[in-house]
Design a protein around this motif. Structure first.
Motif, PDB file in Angstrom:
ATOM      1  N   LEU A  65      37.170  15.530  34.395  1.00  0.00           N
ATOM      2  CA  LEU A  65      38.041  15.959  33.294  1.00  0.00           C
ATOM      3  C   LEU A  65      39.423  16.362  33.789  1.00  0.00           C
ATOM      4  CD1 LEU A  65      35.909  18.064  30.790  1.00  0.00           C
ATOM      5  CD2 LEU A  65      37.026  15.864  30.413  1.00  0.00           C
ATOM      6  N   MET A  66      39.484  17.013  34.948  1.00  0.00           N
ATOM      7  CA  MET A  66      40.774  17.421  35.484  1.00  0.00           C
ATOM      8  C   MET A  66      41.622  16.211  35.874  1.00  0.00           C
ATOM      9  SD  MET A  66      40.997  20.659  35.178  1.00  0.00           S
ATOM     10  CE  MET A  66      40.096  20.369  33.631  1.00  0.00           C
ATOM     11  N   LEU A  67      40.962  15.093  36.189  1.00  0.00           N
ATOM     12  CA  LEU A  67      41.695  13.867  36.487  1.00  0.00           C
ATOM     13  C   LEU A  67      42.173  13.187  35.209  1.00  0.00           C
ATOM     14  CD1 LEU A  67      39.442  12.368  39.330  1.00  0.00           C
ATOM     15  CD2 LEU A  67      41.651  13.537  39.580  1.00  0.00           C
ATOM     16  N   ILE A  68      41.360  13.273  34.165  1.00  0.00           N
ATOM     17  CA  ILE A  68      41.727  12.635  32.891  1.00  0.00           C
ATOM     18  C   ILE A  68      42.758  13.476  32.146  1.00  0.00           C
ATOM     19  CG2 ILE A  68      40.855  11.866  30.654  1.00  0.00           C
ATOM     20  CD1 ILE A  68      38.161  11.367  31.988  1.00  0.00           C
ATOM     21  N   PHE A  69      42.548  14.795  32.127  1.00  0.00           N
ATOM     22  CA  PHE A  69      43.470  15.718  31.446  1.00  0.00           C
ATOM     23  C   PHE A  69      44.064  16.683  32.475  1.00  0.00           C
ATOM     24  CE2 PHE A  69      40.048  14.789  28.311  1.00  0.00           C
ATOM     25  CZ  PHE A  69      40.805  14.067  27.408  1.00  0.00           C
ATOM     26  N   PRO A  70      45.009  16.197  33.282  1.00  0.00           N
ATOM     27  CA  PRO A  70      45.580  17.071  34.316  1.00  0.00           C
ATOM     28  C   PRO A  70      46.305  18.267  33.709  1.00  0.00           C
ATOM     29  CG  PRO A  70      46.870  15.069  34.083  1.00  0.00           C
ATOM     30  CD  PRO A  70      45.649  14.877  33.238  1.00  0.00           C
ATOM     31  N   ARG A  71      46.182  19.398  34.348  1.00  0.00           N
ATOM     32  CA  ARG A  71      46.833  20.619  33.899  1.00  0.00           C
ATOM     33  C   ARG A  71      47.233  21.427  35.131  1.00  0.00           C
ATOM     34  NH1 ARG A  71      43.810  23.148  29.881  1.00  0.00           N
ATOM     35  NH2 ARG A  71      43.269  21.053  29.191  1.00  0.00           N
ATOM     36  N   PRO A  72      48.252  22.265  35.001  1.00  0.00           N
ATOM     37  CA  PRO A  72      48.709  23.041  36.163  1.00  0.00           C
ATOM     38  C   PRO A  72      47.671  24.083  36.588  1.00  0.00           C
ATOM     39  CG  PRO A  72      49.841  23.756  34.157  1.00  0.00           C
ATOM     40  CD  PRO A  72      49.057  22.545  33.790  1.00  0.00           C
ATOM     41  N   LEU A  73      47.060  23.841  37.725  1.00  0.00           N
ATOM     42  CA  LEU A  73      46.083  24.780  38.274  1.00  0.00           C
ATOM     43  C   LEU A  73      46.681  25.404  39.533  1.00  0.00           C
ATOM     44  CD1 LEU A  73      42.780  22.696  37.934  1.00  0.00           C
ATOM     45  CD2 LEU A  73      43.585  24.520  36.436  1.00  0.00           C
ATOM     46  N   GLY A  74      47.071  26.660  39.448  1.00  0.00           N
ATOM     47  CA  GLY A  74      47.670  27.342  40.583  1.00  0.00           C
ATOM     48  C   GLY A  74      46.625  27.985  41.468  1.00  0.00           C
ATOM     49  N   TRP A  75      47.077  29.003  42.214  1.00  0.00           N
ATOM     50  CA  TRP A  75      46.161  29.719  43.095  1.00  0.00           C
ATOM     51  C   TRP A  75      45.110  30.494  42.312  1.00  0.00           C
ATOM     52  CZ3 TRP A  75      45.912  28.487  47.981  1.00  0.00           C
ATOM     53  CH2 TRP A  75      47.030  27.961  48.615  1.00  0.00           C
ATOM     54  N   ASP A  76      45.322  30.662  41.019  1.00  0.00           N
ATOM     55  CA  ASP A  76      44.337  31.374  40.200  1.00  0.00           C
ATOM     56  C   ASP A  76      42.986  30.679  40.185  1.00  0.00           C
ATOM     57  OD1 ASP A  76      46.175  33.283  39.641  1.00  0.00           O
ATOM     58  OD2 ASP A  76      46.657  32.579  37.620  1.00  0.00           O
ATOM     59  N   ILE A  77      42.981  29.387  40.507  1.00  0.00           N
ATOM     60  CA  ILE A  77      41.706  28.657  40.496  1.00  0.00           C
ATOM     61  C   ILE A  77      40.738  29.230  41.521  1.00  0.00           C
ATOM     62  CG2 ILE A  77      42.389  26.909  42.198  1.00  0.00           C
ATOM     63  CD1 ILE A  77      40.854  24.859  40.564  1.00  0.00           C
ATOM     64  N   LEU A  78      41.267  29.885  42.560  1.00  0.00           N
ATOM     65  CA  LEU A  78      40.411  30.484  43.579  1.00  0.00           C
ATOM     66  C   LEU A  78      39.587  31.638  43.016  1.00  0.00           C
ATOM     67  CD1 LEU A  78      42.804  30.494  46.670  1.00  0.00           C
ATOM     68  CD2 LEU A  78      40.985  28.863  46.121  1.00  0.00           C
ATOM     69  N   LEU A  79      40.025  32.188  41.866  1.00  0.00           N
ATOM     70  CA  LEU A  79      39.249  33.257  41.238  1.00  0.00           C
ATOM     71  C   LEU A  79      37.890  32.765  40.754  1.00  0.00           C
ATOM     72  CD1 LEU A  79      42.030  35.042  39.134  1.00  0.00           C
ATOM     73  CD2 LEU A  79      40.924  35.885  41.217  1.00  0.00           C
ATOM     74  N   ALA A  80      37.751  31.446  40.623  1.00  0.00           N
ATOM     75  CA  ALA A  80      36.464  30.891  40.201  1.00  0.00           C
ATOM     76  C   ALA A  80      35.386  31.142  41.254  1.00  0.00           C
ATOM     77  CB  ALA A  80      36.596  29.393  39.929  1.00  0.00           C
ATOM     78  N   ILE A  81      35.781  31.298  42.515  1.00  0.00           N
ATOM     79  CA  ILE A  81      34.800  31.503  43.592  1.00  0.00           C
ATOM     80  C   ILE A  81      34.091  32.858  43.456  1.00  0.00           C
ATOM     81  CG2 ILE A  81      34.476  31.695  46.087  1.00  0.00           C
ATOM     82  CD1 ILE A  81      36.792  29.717  46.422  1.00  0.00           C
ATOM     83  N   PRO A  82      34.836  33.986  43.382  1.00  0.00           N
ATOM     84  CA  PRO A  82      34.121  35.253  43.157  1.00  0.00           C
ATOM     85  C   PRO A  82      33.425  35.300  41.805  1.00  0.00           C
ATOM     86  CG  PRO A  82      36.495  35.583  43.022  1.00  0.00           C
ATOM     87  CD  PRO A  82      36.285  34.212  43.561  1.00  0.00           C
ATOM     88  N   ALA A  83      33.980  34.591  40.804  1.00  0.00           N
ATOM     89  CA  ALA A  83      33.334  34.566  39.493  1.00  0.00           C
ATOM     90  C   ALA A  83      31.983  33.871  39.570  1.00  0.00           C
ATOM     91  CB  ALA A  83      34.235  33.865  38.480  1.00  0.00           C
ATOM     92  N   LEU A  84      31.906  32.769  40.297  1.00  0.00           N
ATOM     93  CA  LEU A  84      30.638  32.065  40.465  1.00  0.00           C
ATOM     94  C   LEU A  84      29.657  32.903  41.281  1.00  0.00           C
ATOM     95  CD1 LEU A  84      31.919  28.430  41.121  1.00  0.00           C
ATOM     96  CD2 LEU A  84      30.583  29.197  39.152  1.00  0.00           C
ATOM     97  N   ALA A  85      30.187  33.637  42.271  1.00  0.00           N
ATOM     98  CA  ALA A  85      29.325  34.514  43.063  1.00  0.00           C
ATOM     99  C   ALA A  85      28.706  35.600  42.182  1.00  0.00           C
ATOM    100  CB  ALA A  85      30.125  35.145  44.202  1.00  0.00           C
ATOM    101  N   LEU A  86      29.508  36.170  41.285  1.00  0.00           N
ATOM    102  CA  LEU A  86      28.976  37.177  40.358  1.00  0.00           C
ATOM    103  C   LEU A  86      27.931  36.562  39.434  1.00  0.00           C
ATOM    104  CD1 LEU A  86      32.189  39.188  39.369  1.00  0.00           C
ATOM    105  CD2 LEU A  86      30.183  40.073  40.557  1.00  0.00           C
TER     106      LEU A  86
END
Length: 286
Positions: A150-171
């Motif tokens: 989906l990110m390839l089909i609908f590209p959007r600006p993903l900054g360093w905030d995407i790294l927050l997904a790592i602790p979120a997945l850990a939780l």
């Protein structure tokens, strides 16, 4: 009867002396340290489920992708939201929901389905919970392929905030452990809990912003806008937000994190209390 007594002795030789939070925590640590066992068992569960299948675990990805595409296109038309905005919202929501619902529903039967191992295998009770959560994590990893597409089909600006997904997945994984442990113990003692959780999980799907957006309600204004705040009473809404927002480039207010962390701590304590009181009885109840 010999098997039952042996199982109890393996888990807790002196139950009366181990009904403490420290002993419950020790079970979690001991089970985690037996990672070679539950990693292998969890992977074996997936291979057994898709034995003789040509696509194997890819069926998980295909099923989730088709569901996300169908619901995303349908509700984007109903709510008049651009597909490029709504489809990633629905897709990530369904991916995360697959993990959450799996931990709730399968977690309620985790000890019942592992009756033979519990009675015969000298291991920590938490091993079976780690096995289940590891299997659900592998399913989640397979489904994240859809997000990449989906990110390839609908590209959007993903900054360093995407790294927050790592602790979120850990939780999310930590919550999967305490949810499976708590409901597993309760549902083993009270067998009516499992079908009740099945219905409750279905209800939670509809009241959690997965195929709908709180923004849609807020944009309508008036009484409907104020009712959108009711969604925040649902803890799963905050779990969705802390993971979904970084992955789709949306804004994420900090209070979502505090609510998720608070629920994680409270839930872990709840599971420890249940383990403290009843974990050595599970071998009898199964």
């Amino acid at each position: 009867m010999v098997a039952r007594i042996t199982a109890v002795d393996d888990h807790d030789p002196e139950p009366s002396q181990s009904k403490t939070l420290r002993a419950a925590w020790a079970d979690l640590v001991r089970g985690f340290n037996q990672h070679e066992l539950w990693l292998q068992l969890g992977w074996q569960d997936i291979k057994q489920r898709y034995r003789r299948s040509v696509l194997g675990p890819l069926w998980i990805t295909i099923a989730t992708g088709v569901m996300a595409l169908a619901l995303g296109l349908l509700y984007s038309l109903l709510f008049k939201i651009p597909v490029a905005d709504f489809l990633p919202h629905v897709t990530v929501g369904l991916i995360m929901w697959g993990f959450i619902s799996g931990c709730i529903k399968e977690g309620s039967e985790v000890f019942i389905t592992n009756e033979g191992l519990i009675k015969q295998l000298p291991s920590a009770l938490s091993v079976h919970v780690y096995r289940l959560v590891w299997k659900q994590t592998l399913f989640l990893a397979h489904n994240l392929v859809i997000w990449l597409i989906l990110m390839l089909i609908f590209p959007r600006p993903l900054g360093w905030d995407i790294l927050l997904a790592i602790p979120a997945l850990a939780l999310l994984v930590i919550n999967g452990v305490w949810v499976s442990m708590f409901f597993g113990i309760v549902a083993t003692r009270y067998r009516d809990v499992s079908p009740l959780l099945e219905s409750l999980t279905q209800l939670l799907f509809y009241v959690t912003p997965i195929v709908w957006m709180t923004r849609t309600l807020q944009d309508q204004g008036g009484a409907i806008s104020s009712r959108a705040r009711i969604a925040e009473l649902n803890p799963l809404y905050h779990y969705m937000e802390v993971i979904r927002a970084p992955l789709i480039g949306a804004d994420l207010p900090a209070y979502h994190w505090w609510i998720v962390i608070g629920c994680t701590v409270a839930g872990t304590l709840l599971a420890l209390m249940a383990m403290k009181q009843w974990r050595f009885r599970v071998s009898y109840w199964v």
